[in-house]
Design a protein around this motif. Structure first.
Motif, PDB file in Angstrom:
ATOM      1  N   VAL A   1       0.840  -1.194   0.000  1.00 60.76           N
ATOM      2  CA  VAL A   1       0.000   0.000   0.000  1.00 60.76           C
ATOM      3  C   VAL A   1       0.876   1.246   0.000  1.00 60.76           C
ATOM      4  O   VAL A   1       1.835   1.346   0.778  1.00 60.76           O
ATOM      5  CB  VAL A   1      -0.945   0.025   1.227  1.00 60.76           C
ATOM      6  N   VAL A   2       0.544   2.186  -0.862  1.00 60.33           N
ATOM      7  CA  VAL A   2       1.227   3.471  -0.917  1.00 60.33           C
ATOM      8  C   VAL A   2       0.192   4.562  -0.657  1.00 60.33           C
ATOM      9  O   VAL A   2      -0.823   4.633  -1.349  1.00 60.33           O
ATOM     10  CB  VAL A   2       1.895   3.711  -2.280  1.00 60.33           C
ATOM     11  N   VAL A   3       0.439   5.382   0.349  1.00 59.47           N
ATOM     12  CA  VAL A   3      -0.464   6.484   0.685  1.00 59.47           C
ATOM     13  C   VAL A   3       0.186   7.787   0.241  1.00 59.47           C
ATOM     14  O   VAL A   3       1.331   8.077   0.610  1.00 59.47           O
ATOM     15  CB  VAL A   3      -0.770   6.518   2.193  1.00 59.47           C
ATOM     16  N   VAL A   4      -0.552   8.556  -0.540  1.00 62.19           N
ATOM     17  CA  VAL A   4      -0.042   9.807  -1.096  1.00 62.19           C
ATOM     18  C   VAL A   4      -0.763  10.989  -0.456  1.00 62.19           C
ATOM     19  O   VAL A   4      -1.997  11.079  -0.519  1.00 62.19           O
ATOM     20  CB  VAL A   4      -0.253   9.850  -2.621  1.00 62.19           C
ATOM     21  N   THR A   5      -0.005  11.892   0.149  1.00 58.23           N
ATOM     22  CA  THR A   5      -0.569  13.127   0.702  1.00 58.23           C
ATOM     23  C   THR A   5       0.429  14.255   0.482  1.00 58.23           C
ATOM     24  O   THR A   5       1.619  14.013   0.235  1.00 58.23           O
ATOM     25  CB  THR A   5      -0.851  13.018   2.212  1.00 58.23           C
ATOM     26  N   ARG A   6      -0.036  15.474   0.627  1.00 55.12           N
ATOM     27  CA  ARG A   6       0.860  16.617   0.456  1.00 55.12           C
ATOM     28  C   ARG A   6       1.882  16.694   1.581  1.00 55.12           C
ATOM     29  O   ARG A   6       2.983  17.215   1.400  1.00 55.12           O
ATOM     30  CB  ARG A   6       0.061  17.919   0.411  1.00 55.12           C
ATOM     31  N   SER A   7       1.543  16.171   2.749  1.00 51.84           N
ATOM     32  CA  SER A   7       2.449  16.255   3.894  1.00 51.84           C
ATOM     33  C   SER A   7       3.266  14.991   4.116  1.00 51.84           C
ATOM     34  O   SER A   7       4.172  14.973   4.947  1.00 51.84           O
ATOM     35  CB  SER A   7       1.631  16.538   5.162  1.00 51.84           C
ATOM     36  N   GLY A   8       2.930  13.925   3.393  1.00 51.63           N
ATOM     37  CA  GLY A   8       3.613  12.655   3.623  1.00 51.63           C
ATOM     38  C   GLY A   8       3.070  11.897   4.821  1.00 51.63           C
ATOM     39  O   GLY A   8       3.728  10.993   5.343  1.00 51.63           O
ATOM     40  N   SER A   9       1.856  12.229   5.252  1.00 47.71           N
ATOM     41  CA  SER A   9       1.262  11.569   6.410  1.00 47.71           C
ATOM     42  C   SER A   9       0.597  10.265   6.000  1.00 47.71           C
ATOM     43  O   SER A   9       0.504   9.925   4.815  1.00 47.71           O
ATOM     44  CB  SER A   9       0.236  12.489   7.071  1.00 47.71           C
ATOM     45  N   GLY A  10       0.105   9.554   7.007  1.00 47.94           N
ATOM     46  CA  GLY A  10      -0.571   8.285   6.757  1.00 47.94           C
ATOM     47  C   GLY A  10      -0.307   7.327   7.887  1.00 47.94           C
ATOM     48  O   GLY A  10       0.543   7.577   8.752  1.00 47.94           O
ATOM     49  N   PRO A  11      -1.024   6.202   7.920  1.00 42.34           N
ATOM     50  CA  PRO A  11      -0.840   5.243   9.017  1.00 42.34           C
ATOM     51  C   PRO A  11       0.546   4.614   8.988  1.00 42.34           C
ATOM     52  O   PRO A  11       1.032   4.201   7.935  1.00 42.34           O
ATOM     53  CB  PRO A  11      -1.941   4.209   8.773  1.00 42.34           C
ATOM     54  N   ALA A  12       1.167   4.542  10.160  1.00 38.88           N
ATOM     55  CA  ALA A  12       2.499   3.941  10.284  1.00 38.88           C
ATOM     56  C   ALA A  12       2.340   2.480  10.661  1.00 38.88           C
ATOM     57  O   ALA A  12       2.474   2.100  11.829  1.00 38.88           O
ATOM     58  CB  ALA A  12       3.325   4.690  11.323  1.00 38.88           C
ATOM     59  N   VAL A  13       2.024   1.662   9.672  1.00 39.52           N
ATOM     60  CA  VAL A  13       1.816   0.231   9.891  1.00 39.52           C
ATOM     61  C   VAL A  13       2.604  -0.540   8.832  1.00 39.52           C
ATOM     62  O   VAL A  13       2.949   0.001   7.780  1.00 39.52           O
ATOM     63  CB  VAL A  13       0.323  -0.134   9.815  1.00 39.52           C
ATOM     64  N   PRO A  14       2.906  -1.817   9.106  1.00 41.59           N
ATOM     65  CA  PRO A  14       3.642  -2.616   8.122  1.00 41.59           C
ATOM     66  C   PRO A  14       2.925  -2.667   6.775  1.00 41.59           C
ATOM     67  O   PRO A  14       1.699  -2.670   6.711  1.00 41.59           O
ATOM     68  CB  PRO A  14       3.697  -3.995   8.782  1.00 41.59           C
ATOM     69  N   ARG A  15       3.714  -2.700   5.701  1.00 42.41           N
ATOM     70  CA  ARG A  15       3.261  -2.782   4.316  1.00 42.41           C
ATOM     71  C   ARG A  15       2.668  -1.475   3.787  1.00 42.41           C
ATOM     72  O   ARG A  15       2.163  -1.434   2.670  1.00 42.41           O
ATOM     73  CB  ARG A  15       2.249  -3.919   4.098  1.00 42.41           C
ATOM     74  N   VAL A  16       2.698  -0.424   4.579  1.00 41.35           N
ATOM     75  CA  VAL A  16       2.213   0.875   4.115  1.00 41.35           C
ATOM     76  C   VAL A  16       3.385   1.835   4.013  1.00 41.35           C
ATOM     77  O   VAL A  16       4.083   2.082   5.006  1.00 41.35           O
ATOM     78  CB  VAL A  16       1.149   1.461   5.068  1.00 41.35           C
ATOM     79  N   SER A  17       3.607   2.360   2.819  1.00 45.39           N
ATOM     80  CA  SER A  17       4.617   3.394   2.640  1.00 45.39           C
ATOM     81  C   SER A  17       3.919   4.709   2.361  1.00 45.39           C
ATOM     82  O   SER A  17       2.829   4.744   1.783  1.00 45.39           O
ATOM     83  CB  SER A  17       5.567   3.041   1.488  1.00 45.39           C
ATOM     84  N   ARG A  18       4.545   5.788   2.795  1.00 43.25           N
ATOM     85  CA  ARG A  18       3.939   7.107   2.677  1.00 43.25           C
ATOM     86  C   ARG A  18       4.771   7.972   1.742  1.00 43.25           C
ATOM     87  O   ARG A  18       5.987   8.056   1.886  1.00 43.25           O
ATOM     88  CB  ARG A  18       3.821   7.742   4.062  1.00 43.25           C
ATOM     89  N   VAL A  19       4.079   8.611   0.806  1.00 40.23           N
ATOM     90  CA  VAL A  19       4.746   9.419  -0.203  1.00 40.23           C
ATOM     91  C   VAL A  19       4.222  10.850  -0.125  1.00 40.23           C
ATOM     92  O   VAL A  19       3.007  11.073  -0.071  1.00 40.23           O
ATOM     93  CB  VAL A  19       4.501   8.858  -1.619  1.00 40.23           C
ATOM     94  N   LYS A  20       5.139  11.794  -0.125  1.00 40.88           N
ATOM     95  CA  LYS A  20       4.775  13.211  -0.119  1.00 40.88           C
ATOM     96  C   LYS A  20       4.666  13.696  -1.559  1.00 40.88           C
ATOM     97  O   LYS A  20       5.651  13.688  -2.307  1.00 40.88           O
ATOM     98  CB  LYS A  20       5.827  14.009   0.640  1.00 40.88           C
ATOM     99  N   ALA A  21       3.461  14.071  -1.957  1.00 45.68           N
ATOM    100  CA  ALA A  21       3.254  14.525  -3.336  1.00 45.68           C
ATOM    101  C   ALA A  21       1.974  15.332  -3.409  1.00 45.68           C
ATOM    102  O   ALA A  21       1.060  15.156  -2.607  1.00 45.68           O
ATOM    103  CB  ALA A  21       3.183  13.330  -4.294  1.00 45.68           C
ATOM    104  N   ASP A  22       1.912  16.198  -4.402  1.00 45.25           N
ATOM    105  CA  ASP A  22       0.724  16.997  -4.659  1.00 45.25           C
ATOM    106  C   ASP A  22      -0.165  16.208  -5.610  1.00 45.25           C
ATOM    107  O   ASP A  22       0.251  15.857  -6.726  1.00 45.25           O
ATOM    108  CB  ASP A  22       1.125  18.330  -5.292  1.00 45.25           C
ATOM    109  N   ALA A  23      -1.387  15.913  -5.200  1.00 45.05           N
ATOM    110  CA  ALA A  23      -2.289  15.099  -6.017  1.00 45.05           C
ATOM    111  C   ALA A  23      -2.665  15.780  -7.327  1.00 45.05           C
ATOM    112  O   ALA A  23      -3.213  15.139  -8.227  1.00 45.05           O
ATOM    113  CB  ALA A  23      -3.549  14.763  -5.221  1.00 45.05           C
TER     114      ALA A  23
END
Length: 312
Positions: free
Chosen positions: A27-49
């Motif tokens: 799972v990749v979570v995309v937000t402007r701030s790079g936030s998202g749940p800090a759980v295994p298999r989830v990576s967080r990406v900082k980007a403008d949608a």
């Protein structure tokens, strides 16, 4: 296991990410701030949608791309079009199924339970924005450029809900404390509520089942209750006294809107809270065999989450 890219880490995106990761997906979570749940298999990406090129790179190799973004309420006409266009471009380039988290605004006021075959006839600004987003996605799907589906739910409640929810802290706190809950609505009109975990499950189902593609669906939603009935159920399940519910006068909401962009925008959707607002989700339930969480079970989970959050 597949790769799932989620744009947005709010009350829906975060729950969807945890659900998919729990099933073993990348799972990749995309937000402007790079936030998202800090759980295994989830990576967080900082980007403008709104950045189609960046979003396309992130979505490369993805099986599904989810639109769970939530621009500020009063900025929908400015913020939604570039985000929606970037998601369409990324889905087309990557081949990922585009699963859009929509809402019921596009229908406008109706006089019967809402079904997916109703025309998107809203005369309101926000309703037209959402209707245009789905029309563009559906046109791209029919042209064979991508595969798309849209899930629509009513007002959300449940663990992880934000303070903006009419059934959040401003409702739960007074009801569970035995005080009067004051709401900007007629407390005796039936109003459908959609449970957040059911939203996440419906999105995950629709994105991975080809029967869902090419049309909208209503998230499994329990039979509508009035807000007064909701208060009574919450009080009974939470061990609180018999609840008192009062409507905030319309003139007071309009006056507050002079100073709050959010409250000012609620005027357009006031019809949802002064007349029956009922969702029929039988199409999704029948097609995929996924019923809504029973209301009492959902309320017990919500009360427990809310009390834990307040105690933290």
């Amino acid at each position: 296991m597949g790769k799932h890219v989620i744009v947005g880490a709010g009350q829906i995106g975060s729950q969807l990410a945890e659900l998919l990761a729990g099933k073993g997906h990348e799972v990749v979570v995309v937000t402007r701030s790079g936030s998202g749940p800090a759980v295994p298999r989830v990576s967080r990406v900082k980007a403008d949608a709104r950045d189609a090129a960046r979003l396309t790179r992130v979505a490369a190799g993805a099986d599904a791309l989810y639109n769970c973004a939530n621009p500020p309420y009063h900025r929908w006409p400015q913020d939604w079009p570039p985000i929606a266009n970037a998601l369409l471009a990324a889905a087309e380039a990557s081949g990922a199924v585009l699963a859009i988290m929509g809402n019921l605004y596009g229908y406008g006021p109706v006089d019967r339970p809402m079904t997916e075959d109703l025309p998107l006839a809203s005369a309101g600004t926000k309703g037209r924005v959402r209707a245009r987003m789905w029309a563009d996605a559906l046109a791209a799907h029919k042209a064979g450029r991508l595969r798309a589906t849209e899930l629509r739910g009513s007002d959300f409640f449940g663990p992880g809900m934000t303070d903006q929810s009419i059934f959040g802290d401003r409702f739960l706190a007074p009801v569970l404390a035995g005080r009067t809950a004051r709401i900007p609505a007629d407390p005796d009109q039936p109003h459908s509520l959609t449970y957040l975990p059911d939203v996440a499950r419906a999105l995950a189902t629709a994105a991975t089942d080809e029967r869902a593609w090419g049309r909208p669906w209503h998230v499994p939603t329990s039979p509508a209750l009035t807000i007064r009935q909701m208060a009574e159920r919450v009080a009974a399940l939470g061990g609180a006294p018999s609840p008192r519910v009062a409507a905030v006068p319309h003139w007071m909401m309009r006056a507050a809107g002079l100073f709050s962009p959010l409250l000012r925008e609620l005027e357009e959707t006031r019809y949802q809270f002064v007349r029956p607002f009922v969702v029929d989700s039988s199409a999704f339930e029948t097609t995929f065999g996924v019923p809504p969480t029973p209301m009492d079970e959902a309320l017990k989970e919500t009360i427990a989450w809310w009390r834990d959050a307040k105690a933290a």
